[in-house]
Write an enzyme that holds these catalytic residues in place. Structure first.
Site, PDB file in Angstrom:
ATOM      1  N   HIS A  17     -13.793  50.905  53.113  1.00 18.19           N
ATOM      2  CA  HIS A  17     -13.401  52.263  52.701  1.00 18.19           C
ATOM      3  C   HIS A  17     -14.195  52.634  51.457  1.00 18.19           C
ATOM      4  O   HIS A  17     -13.980  52.049  50.401  1.00 18.19           O
ATOM      5  CB  HIS A  17     -11.897  52.319  52.395  1.00 18.19           C
ATOM      6  CG  HIS A  17     -11.061  51.986  53.585  1.00 18.19           C
ATOM      7  ND1 HIS A  17     -10.540  52.946  54.419  1.00 18.19           N
ATOM      8  CD2 HIS A  17     -10.680  50.794  54.104  1.00 18.19           C
ATOM      9  CE1 HIS A  17      -9.870  52.359  55.389  1.00 18.19           C
ATOM     10  NE2 HIS A  17      -9.935  51.050  55.234  1.00 18.19           N
ATOM     11  N   HIS A 136      -7.137  49.881  64.415  1.00 12.59           N
ATOM     12  CA  HIS A 136      -6.152  49.350  63.458  1.00 12.59           C
ATOM     13  C   HIS A 136      -4.953  48.942  64.327  1.00 12.59           C
ATOM     14  O   HIS A 136      -4.164  49.791  64.722  1.00 12.59           O
ATOM     15  CB  HIS A 136      -5.766  50.417  62.428  1.00 12.59           C
ATOM     16  CG  HIS A 136      -4.756  49.918  61.429  1.00 12.59           C
ATOM     17  ND1 HIS A 136      -5.039  49.763  60.093  1.00 12.59           N
ATOM     18  CD2 HIS A 136      -3.469  49.519  61.586  1.00 12.59           C
ATOM     19  CE1 HIS A 136      -3.971  49.286  59.472  1.00 12.59           C
ATOM     20  NE2 HIS A 136      -3.003  49.132  60.347  1.00 12.59           N
TER      21      HIS A 136
HETATM   22 ZN   LIG Z   1      -9.115  49.697  56.633  1.00 10.13          ZN
END
Ligand SMILES: [Zn+2]
Length: 345
Positions: A17, A136
């Site tokens: 990120h 995810h």
């Molecule tokens: Zn992540």
């Protein structure tokens, strides 16, 4: 005393990120100092759901990084994605693939997926174009124990996706459990990334004697000793289904402490390659470090392996406590602690 040094092909980070604005400025050099390529996550405050947003974000990253660095971007999947635009983004290599966030699974996932069937048309496009689906993998349901979310996602969602799209190539990101790692290992067309922190921490490092450590709070949450051992074994074995993905996820310190409203995410970029090297050293597997960091990832993504090398040296150093840039202050993972390996500048 003899000191070791190790040269490996330049790594890539297949899950990071970099955020945006001043936070991006604060963290980007920590990722570009070592990696040639990074898969940059599209879960910005305004998630990257269109090619235009994708082009804009890549431009912002390129302005702040050196010429050799390549950000690779997956499109953020939503249930009402513009599929024509999505197809175009894949064809024009603006998107390397697509990222599936289950609704409310982690930071900025409120536009994520509630019903997997609703994104079948997007998955069909990915499968046809041989582009990667990044997942995810956590099932979010108030009935499900937070430590079992990965297992439930695999059993109830991922297995169905794989049955419906058998040729779709999938990366199960930040594999966090023994169950998940074994699933990746025996399933065709799936690979997994493993973070440094899932190989360093167990839930005892989050839930302390009389308090909680918000700096060790991330999604998926770190689990038990047996999970940590399984992840270490798969990562350090040279198994080509597992590769480097730090999930380095910075939040300014005021969003971590006080911990009642703590955001999930661990910022490891200032020392991730050094932690990986230390883990491989502890597991007596330094010979396999290059496979995990630099070879298995590009092979799965069908991209060339990087041409140059980095050098790691055995040298004790203390990870700085914080990363600070203008008004931004971020707690570094392992900040204040010593590591045995260092990237040679
Ligand atoms: Zn992540």
């Amino acid at each position: 005393m003899t000191f070791k040094s190790l040269k490996i092909t330049r790594p890539d980070d297949w899950h990071v990120h970099l955020r945006e604005g001043n936070l991006l400025k604060a963290v980007i050099n920590h990722s570009t100092r070592v990696n040639q390529r990074c898969i940059v996550m599209p879960n910005l405050n305004d998630p990257i759901t269109t090619t235009l947003k994708g082009i804009d974000y890549i431009k912002k990253i390129n302005l702040l990084s050196n010429n050799n660095f390549s950000p690779l971007l997956p499109c953020y999947l939503t249930e009402d994605l513009d599929l024509i635009d999505f197809s175009k983004g894949l064809d024009e290599n603006i998107f390397i693939g697509a990222k599936l966030y289950p609704n409310e699974a982690t930071t900025n996932s409120k536009y994520g997926i509630s019903s997997t069937e609703k994104i079948y048309p997007a998955l069909e496009i990915l499968e046809k174009k041989d582009k990667i689906l990044l997942i995810h993998g956590e099932k979010v349901d108030s009935e499900i124990d937070i430590f079992d979310r990965e297992k439930y996602y695999i059993d109830q969602e991922l297995s169905l996706i794989r049955k419906t799209f058998p040729n779709l190539r999938i990366v199960l990101e930040h594999v966090s459990s023994k169950y998940g790692a074994e699933y990746v290992n025996y399933s065709p067309n799936i690979a997994g990334t493993i973070t440094p922190h899932h190989m360093m921490l167990t839930k005892k490092d989050v839930f302390l004697d009389k308090s909680i450590n918000p700096h060790h709070f991330c999604m998926p949450v770190v689990k038990n000793e047996e999970d940590l051992i399984a992840l270490r074994n798969f990562a350090t074995s040279g198994n080509k289904k597992f590769f480097l993905g730090t999930d380095s996820a910075p939040h300014p310190i005021e969003f971590k402490v006080p911990n009642l409203k703590s955001k999930p995410g661990i910022f490891s970029a200032p020392c991730s390659i050094e932690i990986y090297a230390s883990i491989f050293d502890e597991e007596k597997s330094l010979d396999n470090l290059e496979k995990f960091c630099s070879i298995n990832g590009p092979k799965f993504y069908k991209l060339p392996v990087n041409a140059d090398q980095i050098e790691l040296i055995e040298e004790r150093w203390t990870v700085p406590e914080y990363t600070i840039h203008q008004e931004i202050k971020i707690k570094n993972f392992m900040g204040g602690k010593e590591l045995n390996w260092k990237l040679k500048a």
